[in-house]
Design an enzyme around this catalytic site. Structure first.
Site, PDB file in Angstrom:
ATOM      1  N   LYS A 197       0.856  -1.181   0.000  1.00  0.00           N
ATOM      2  CA  LYS A 197       0.000   0.000   0.000  1.00  0.00           C
ATOM      3  C   LYS A 197       0.890   1.228   0.000  1.00  0.00           C
ATOM      4  CE  LYS A 197      -2.141   1.756   3.646  1.00  0.00           C
ATOM      5  NZ  LYS A 197      -3.129   1.986   4.719  1.00  0.00           N
ATOM      6  N   ARG A 251     -10.187  -1.567   7.518  1.00  0.00           N
ATOM      7  CA  ARG A 251      -9.265  -2.549   8.110  1.00  0.00           C
ATOM      8  C   ARG A 251      -8.717  -2.046   9.438  1.00  0.00           C
ATOM      9  NH1 ARG A 251      -4.113  -0.201   9.140  1.00  0.00           N
ATOM     10  NH2 ARG A 251      -2.823  -0.072   7.261  1.00  0.00           N
ATOM     11  N   SER A 283      -3.909  11.641  15.794  1.00  0.00           N
ATOM     12  CA  SER A 283      -2.597  11.729  15.133  1.00  0.00           C
ATOM     13  C   SER A 283      -1.621  12.508  16.004  1.00  0.00           C
ATOM     14  CB  SER A 283      -2.742  12.394  13.756  1.00  0.00           C
ATOM     15  OG  SER A 283      -3.357  13.670  13.884  1.00  0.00           O
ATOM     16  N   GLY A 341      -2.150  -0.943  17.857  1.00  0.00           N
ATOM     17  CA  GLY A 341      -2.455  -1.192  16.453  1.00  0.00           C
ATOM     18  C   GLY A 341      -1.652  -0.279  15.539  1.00  0.00           C
ATOM     19  N   GLN A 382     -11.809   8.725  10.951  1.00  0.00           N
ATOM     20  CA  GLN A 382     -11.544   7.325  11.289  1.00  0.00           C
ATOM     21  C   GLN A 382     -12.277   6.892  12.552  1.00  0.00           C
ATOM     22  OE1 GLN A 382      -9.594   4.752   9.671  1.00  0.00           O
ATOM     23  NE2 GLN A 382     -10.750   3.624  11.217  1.00  0.00           N
ATOM     24  N   MET A 391      -4.845   3.190  18.279  1.00  0.00           N
ATOM     25  CA  MET A 391      -4.898   2.959  16.838  1.00  0.00           C
ATOM     26  C   MET A 391      -4.276   4.078  16.003  1.00  0.00           C
ATOM     27  SD  MET A 391      -6.261   0.044  17.043  1.00  0.00           S
ATOM     28  CE  MET A 391      -6.292  -0.257  15.286  1.00  0.00           C
ATOM     29  N   GLY A 392      -3.774   5.124  16.628  1.00  0.00           N
ATOM     30  CA  GLY A 392      -3.295   6.262  15.859  1.00  0.00           C
ATOM     31  C   GLY A 392      -1.803   6.362  15.674  1.00  0.00           C
ATOM     32  N   THR A 393      -1.021   5.652  16.474  1.00  0.00           N
ATOM     33  CA  THR A 393       0.430   5.804  16.428  1.00  0.00           C
ATOM     34  C   THR A 393       1.040   4.815  15.446  1.00  0.00           C
ATOM     35  OG1 THR A 393       0.514   6.627  18.692  1.00  0.00           O
ATOM     36  CG2 THR A 393       2.550   5.732  17.795  1.00  0.00           C
ATOM     37  N   ASP A 394       1.548   5.368  14.343  1.00  0.00           N
ATOM     38  CA  ASP A 394       2.128   4.537  13.286  1.00  0.00           C
ATOM     39  C   ASP A 394       3.381   5.165  12.701  1.00  0.00           C
ATOM     40  OD1 ASP A 394       1.019   6.692  12.002  1.00  0.00           O
ATOM     41  OD2 ASP A 394      -0.279   5.537  10.682  1.00  0.00           O
TER      42      ASP A 394
END
Length: 321
Positions: A67, A111, A199, A292, A139, A219-222
């Site tokens: 992706k 997802r 974010s 996540g 989101q 779910m926001g930390t990437d």
């Protein structure tokens, strides 16, 4: 090569199908039947955007691809577009030839929501009744819809840095017939499940905002430097993730590991709980936390499912590439 445009995704992919695809991918990863490639994620120095690539290979499902996309924080205000933009590319694992190009915006939202929803299914207490939402953006609405299907929640509480956005999640709660209440961060102590989807680069949820027995899905930390919750919270919790290497490098666990509060070996794969090789929650008072980070295999799994559905319905566009 097949093309499935963004405009067709909503009519093809359901929350249930996304949940099933993501749950199977987590299990395959834990069984070492699928693996992710190293993530590339960079600030490009234009429009404050973060751009990168996530990919992987699922040997069992013979799914190979990546992706490409990221986060453009000015999109909504300047152009009326959502801030997250992405496209999924699938390749034939036997030949390396491009097999499909799939719109990734809605798929990413589905997802990501499915991943936290899978964590709630396997880690939250069976008697969880109050769900707390930290974040109220685009989101967050997907997160809440998916989460409300996992337990018989009778109340939604929410906090957002900009309170004017809270009606976004209030609308979802109302549509589901569940009362909504805005709260201060301290009010999250009432929640049995908390989803954090921001974010942020500084924590909002602190360790003393969380009660014993709570399940938290971060779910926001990437990206390196991002942080939604206090590192001390991970020291209080049993920590699970989609992929350990990402968790400790670009996920929520990066800060707790850097501060010496937990070790990399303290972070467990959620897939091991799904496979039954890890017990998951072991007591009603245990705090569980799902980090996540978002793995490429999730995107590939939902994209492959969409391509199959598009072919079945005769709406996939075939081009000679």
């Amino acid at each position: 090569m097949l093309i499935v445009p963004e405009r067709d995704i909503a009519d093809l992919m359901t929350r249930a199908a996304a949940f099933d695809a993501v749950e199977k991918v987590f299990a395959a990863m834990a069984a070492q039947e699928a693996y992710n490639f190293p993530v590339v994620r960079e600030a490009i120095g234009h429009e404050d955007a973060l751009y990168g690539f996530k990919g992987g290979f699922d040997r069992a499902g013979l799914t190979l691809g990546l992706k490409a996309g990221g986060y453009w924080p000015n999109n909504l205000e300047k152009r009326g577009l959502i801030n997250h933009q992405s496209t999924v590319f699938l390749f034939d694992p036997d030949t390396g030839k491009p097999a499909a190009m799939v719109g990734g915006n809605l798929l990413t939202a589905l997802r990501t929501a499915a991943a936290s929803s899978v964590s709630i299914k396997h880690l939250a207490r069976a008697d969880a009744r109050v769900i707390g939402m930290i974040g109220a953006g685009h989101q967050a609405t997907f997160q809440l819809r998916a989460a409300l299907e996992q337990r018989k929640f009778d109340k939604v509480i929410g906090w957002n840095f900009h309170p004017a956005m809270l009606p976004n999640i209030e609308k979802v709660a109302t549509e589901a017939g569940v009362p909504f209440e805005p709260v201060a961060l301290e009010g999250m102590q009432e929640a049995d499940v908390i989803i954090s989807i921001t974010s942020a680069f500084a924590p909002s949820l602190m360790a003393d905002h969380v009660s014993p027995g709570t399940h938290i899905a971060c779910m926001g930390t990437d990206t390196k430097g991002k942080q939604e919750v206090e590192a001390a919270l991970l020291a209080r919790a049993t920590v699970f993730t989609d992929e350990v290497a990402q968790s400790v490098s670009i996920g929520e666990a990066q800060h707790a590991v850097a501060q010496g509060l937990i070790a990399e070996t303290d972070v467990q794969q959620l897939g091991a709980v799904i496979n039954g090789t890890h017990p998951g929650r072991t007591s009603l008072n245990e705090i569980t936390l799902f980090d996540g980070t978002g793995v490429g295999l999730q995107d590939l799994a939902v994209a492959a499912a969409v391509v199959d559905l598009a072919v079945e319905k005769g709406i996939a566009i075939e081009v000679d590439f």
